[in-house]
Structure formats: structure tokens, C-alpha cells
Design an enzyme around this catalytic site. Structure first.
Site, PDB file in Angstrom:
ATOM      1  CG  HIS A  82       8.448  -7.300  -3.310  1.00 24.18           C
ATOM      2  ND1 HIS A  82       8.204  -7.160  -4.653  1.00 24.18           N
ATOM      3  CD2 HIS A  82       8.220  -6.086  -2.749  1.00 24.18           C
ATOM      4  CE1 HIS A  82       7.829  -5.915  -4.890  1.00 24.18           C
ATOM      5  NE2 HIS A  82       7.823  -5.248  -3.759  1.00 24.18           N
ATOM      6  CG  ASP A 161      -0.681  -3.036  -7.928  1.00 22.57           C
ATOM      7  OD1 ASP A 161      -0.850  -2.268  -6.956  1.00 22.57           O
ATOM      8  OD2 ASP A 161       0.394  -3.135  -8.543  1.00 22.57           O
ATOM      9  NE  ARG A 168      -0.835   3.948  -4.166  1.00 18.92           N
ATOM     10  CZ  ARG A 168       0.084   3.005  -3.890  1.00 18.92           C
ATOM     11  NH1 ARG A 168       0.032   1.820  -4.468  1.00 18.92           N
ATOM     12  NH2 ARG A 168       1.046   3.238  -3.037  1.00 18.92           N
ATOM     13  CB  SER A 183       0.394  -1.845  -4.051  1.00 14.57           C
ATOM     14  OG  SER A 183       1.243  -1.956  -5.146  1.00 14.57           O
ATOM     15  CE  LYS A 187       2.598  -5.088  -7.021  1.00  8.06           C
ATOM     16  NZ  LYS A 187       3.134  -3.806  -7.375  1.00  8.06           N
TER      17      LYS A 187
HETATM   18  N1  URA Z   1       5.892  -1.127  -4.729  1.00  3.32           N
HETATM   19  C1  URA Z   1       4.676  -1.577  -5.114  1.00  3.32           C
HETATM   20  O1  URA Z   1       4.567  -2.609  -5.748  1.00  3.32           O
HETATM   21  N2  URA Z   1       3.586  -0.849  -4.789  1.00  3.32           N
HETATM   22  C2  URA Z   1       3.670   0.306  -4.083  1.00  3.32           C
HETATM   23  O2  URA Z   1       2.647   0.886  -3.813  1.00  3.32           O
HETATM   24  C3  URA Z   1       4.935   0.764  -3.698  1.00  3.32           C
HETATM   25  C4  URA Z   1       6.038   0.016  -4.027  1.00  3.32           C
END
Ligand code: URA
Length: 431
Positions: A82, A161, A168, A183, A187
Site C-alpha cells: 500500500h 472507513d 474527515r 484508516s 482496509k
Molecule cells: N489513506 C487512507 O486510506 N486513509 C487516510 O486516512 C489517509 C490516507
């Protein structure tokens, strides 16, 4: 339990319990807790932070707010990678097929780009026919058969999320390390991977502008991973300048493809080797970094990485043969930026390049915006290249007429000097 008491506790900087955090996530996802209450709590968290333990509770609650993919039927280690997002970041498109060609199983969920950062999903979607909306069953079948699939975010995974991130975004609570960590990690964990590389981009083109903050985020994500039984490695990589020579969608896919043929630009190739070797080590496929790098080199040289890329794109419905057609990437409009000075080029600001690419149509200013897959920037000259007056510095592409003023935004983001400057691709690796 009442949400108002939980908000007050966080305002007074008192630690929240697992039950209180579960209550917030469950209540917010079900609609019993309102946006205005969630906003107040998120702001209290942004101001007062969360302990590592509270962050792990939050991640766990978010991860379990929807489905969690179970790969146990494969009996294999599932790897994932990621990136926190940057300019010209096409790493997954080149790296994932390399890893799959070396026997790792890659099951990845990617996102779209927003603002100056591009998204892997948009880049892959520029390949006609590529289907990222797979059912769980299709996702599992493709991974089982081909060792690789990259899909879009499934609405059944981590609904918490989705709601929290949208809130947010409009309440100035994106910039909170525990909220970013929970967050990202919720995932990654819901996708069921057990071996994860997190590429934390650092520099003015990234979320994390400063190395100490990037390290803090990295350490926190490693800690959450440990608490939840996963192997995590973090690389903090340079996002002071765009990665590679291309920014856009089709243009980045072609650069990733060239890299799989061994012809990638030096900085991008280095990130692919660095991230790839870290994951091979983490998954136990190599004992040393040198051995891992050698495996990657071989898979590129013997054509297996490229063959796996084609196999993967075809498996997800993409018309991969189009990429060999010189007419596949043929923007209607182009504009060359010509050097008026000379010296070694230094790109001072990745974000400006990302913003110009977005204005050309390669990215979205708002979530609802469409994408022009032909739009983007080619860096005819990259950082530390020597430039003579009159050389072509950059080429801008778009499907619509190009506003020549965009040229000035790039000129303001570069400088020339008599000497080369030091460029580090990877700032730090954390395990
Ligand atoms: N990427 C994400 O998936 N979440 C965040 O809060 C910031 C970057």
C-alpha cells in the site's frame, strides 16, 4: 453508554476503552450516532491523539464493521502493498506482477486518486475492459488461478472507513496520525493479507511532509499489525519530486510496462526493487536483500514478470494487446515546455507537477469529477539531468486544448544549478 460522554472523555484527554470505541464505530455505521457527533469526536482525537492501544481498538472495530476476506482455503501467505499516495506512483502496476511471477500471492485492493495524487485504480481502468468490480468469488478465483488480482474497494469492506474518511475530508481531521493509521490498516487487514508493505511517501507531494512524522506513522502501523497478528514492513520513500518520468494514467501504465521490460527510469526502478525485496524477505522467499534483488532482476530479464502482467490484465478482462499499439496513447493536444536557462535540473515541488497533471485532466479536484486517461506530463528531463537552453523540459498532454499558463506553474517548481544534488529514493526501512 452515551456518545456525548465518549466525546467529553476525549476532550479531557482520557483514554477510551475498547467498548467505547466499538460503541462509536457500530453506532456511527448504523446511523444511530450522527455526523455532527462523529465530527466532534474526530476533532477531539485530532487534537488529543490516541494511544497505540486505542488506535489498535479503533482499527479492529473499523476492520470488523463489514466483511473480512478469508483466504484460508488457499493455505498461502497473502501479500499486499500500500502506498500513502504520491505523484507518478505506479509502483503497484509493475511490482505486483513481479511478485506474482516469483510465486507470491498478491490480493490487492486499490483506490482512486484525489487532488494531486493519482490512484492505481484509475491507471488500471485506462486499459479498456479492465474490470476492478469483481465479486468476492471472482476475486478469489482469479487470485487462486493467477496469484494476482487488483480490485477496487468493495462497499462491503470497512464501511466505517468510507463514512469516517468522507467526514474527515470536510472537517479538517485528515491530518491525524492515529486516524490515518487506522484508516489504512483497517482496509489492509479486512482484505485478509498477512504480509504487508506500507510505502509511506514523504515530501511535499505526499500527506507526510516530514520524515519524523512519516516514521511515527510507520511505527504505529507496524505496532497495530503486530497487535493484530500480521507481518508489516514500512518504507519511507521520497516524494519531493515525481516518481519516474510520467504523471497521468495511460502514460504511467506504459512506463510500468517498460519497467517490466527492464527499461524503466532509474528512480522508479529502484523503488520497485526496494519494495519488492522487502516483501520477498518478509514473506520468507529470500534470505537476504541481495538474493531478493537478484530474483527480481531475473524475473524481469527472463520475461516472466511481463508475462505475468499480461496474464493478470487479461484475467481481469483488460485488452492488454492494445498497449503494444502506438495509437493507444495518442493525446489530441500536447505542449512542450522549453528551457530558458541551463544547468542541472532540480524539481523542487512534486505537488505542483501533480496539480498541473490534475488540471490537464489526469486527476480529480472533486470525487465526482471524471478522468481524461490521455492527460498527463512526460518529463523529458528529470532531476539531475543537464539541461541546455532550448531543450525540451516537459511535455504536457490532454484531450482538450492546453492552457499555456500551466507551463509557468512547472517553471516555478524547478531550478537549475551548477552541480548535481543528492537524491535518495528510500529514506528509511522499518520492520
Ligand atoms: N489513506 C487512507 O486510506 N486513509 C487516510 O486516512 C489517509 C490516507
Amino acid at each position: 453508554m452515551r456518545i456525548i460522554d465518549i466525546i467529553s472523555k476525549k476532550v479531557e484527554n482520557i483514554k477510551l476503552s475498547k467498548q467505547e470505541i466499538d460503541f462509536f464505530i457500530n453506532g456511527y455505521v448504523s446511523g444511530e450516532i450522527h455526523d455532527y457527533q462523529a465530527s466532534a469526536l474526530l476533532m477531539a482525537i485530532r487534537i488529543n491523539g490516541l494511544s497505540d492501544e486505542e488506535t489498535a481498538y479503533l482499527t479492529n472495530a473499523m476492520m470488523h464493521s463489514g466483511d473480512v476476506i478469508d483466504w484460508s482455503f488457499l493455505g498461502k501467505t497473502i501479500v499486499d502493498k500500500h502506498s500513502t499516495g504520491g505523484v507518478g506512483d505506479k509502483v503497484s502496476i509493475a511490482l505486483c506482477p513481479i511478485l506474482a511471477s516469483l510465486g507470491l500471492t498478491v490480493a490487492k485492493m486499490s483506490g482512486r486518486g484525489l487532488g494531486h495524487t493519482g490512484g492505481t485504480l484509475d491507471k488500471l481502468e485506462s486499459i479498456e475492459g479492465y474490470n476492478f468490480l469483481l465479486s468476492d468469488e471472482q476475486f478469489k478465483n482469479i487470485v487462486e488461478k493467477h496469484n494476482i488480482a487488483i480490485v477496487g474497494q468493495n462497499t462491503k469492506l470497512v464501511p466505517a472507513d468510507k463514512k469516517i474518511y468522507a467526514l474527515r475530508d470536510v472537517t479538517a481531521t485528515v491530518q491525524s496520525i492515529p486516524l490515518i493509521a487506522s484508516s489504512i490498516m483497517s482496509k489492509k487487514l479486512a482484505t485478509g493479507s498477512n504480509c504487508i508493505l506500507l510505502d509511506v511517501k514523504c515530501g511535499n507531494g505526499a500527506f507526510m511532509k516530514d520524515i519524523e512524522q512519516a516514521k511515527k506513522l510507520g511505527q504505529l502501523m507496524i505496532e497495530i499489525g503486530k497487535q493484530l497478528g500480521r507481518k508489516i514492513a514500512v518504507e519511507i520513500t521520497n516524494m519531493e519530486q515525481p516518481l519516474g518520468k510520467t504523471i497521468g494514467n495511460k502514460i504511467e501504465v506504459l512506463e510500468a510496462l517498460e519497467t517490466l521490460k527492464g527499461n524503466g527510469p532509474k528512480d522508479f526502478t529502484e523503488i520497485v526493487y526496494s519494495s519488492g525485496s522487502t516483501l520477498l524477505l518478509l514473506a520468507g522467499k529470500a534470505k537476504t536483500e541481495e538474493e531478493a534483488r537478484e530474483l527480481i532482476k531475473q524475473s524481469i530479464q527472463n520475461g516472466e514478470a511481463l508475462a505475468k502482467f499480461k496474464e493478470w490484465i487479461i484475467a481481469q478482462g483488460g485488452k492488454v494487446e492494445l498497449l503494444d499499439d502506438p495509437n493507444w496513447f495518442k493525446p489530441e493536444y500536447s505542449h512542450q515546455v522549453i528551457a530558458q536557462s541551463e544547468g542541472y535540473l532540480k524539481i523542487k515541488s512534486a505537488i505542483d507537477f501533480g496539480l498541473v497533471a490534475m488540471k490537464l485532466g489526469a486527476g480529480r479536484a472533486k470525487k465526482e469529477d471524471g478522468i481524461d486517461y490521455e492527460a498527463g506530463i512526460y518529463l523529458n528531463k528529470a532531476s539531475n539531468d543537464y539541461v541546455n537552453k532550448g531543450d525540451v523540459l516537459f511535455t504536457l498532454y490532454s484531450s482538450k486544448p492546453i492552457n499555456k499558463e500551466l507551463e509557468n506553474e512547472l517553471i516555478n517548481a524547478i531550478e537549475f544549478s551548477a552541480e548535481k544534488h543528492e537524491i535518495k529514493e528510500v529514506f528509511a526501512k522499518l520492520f
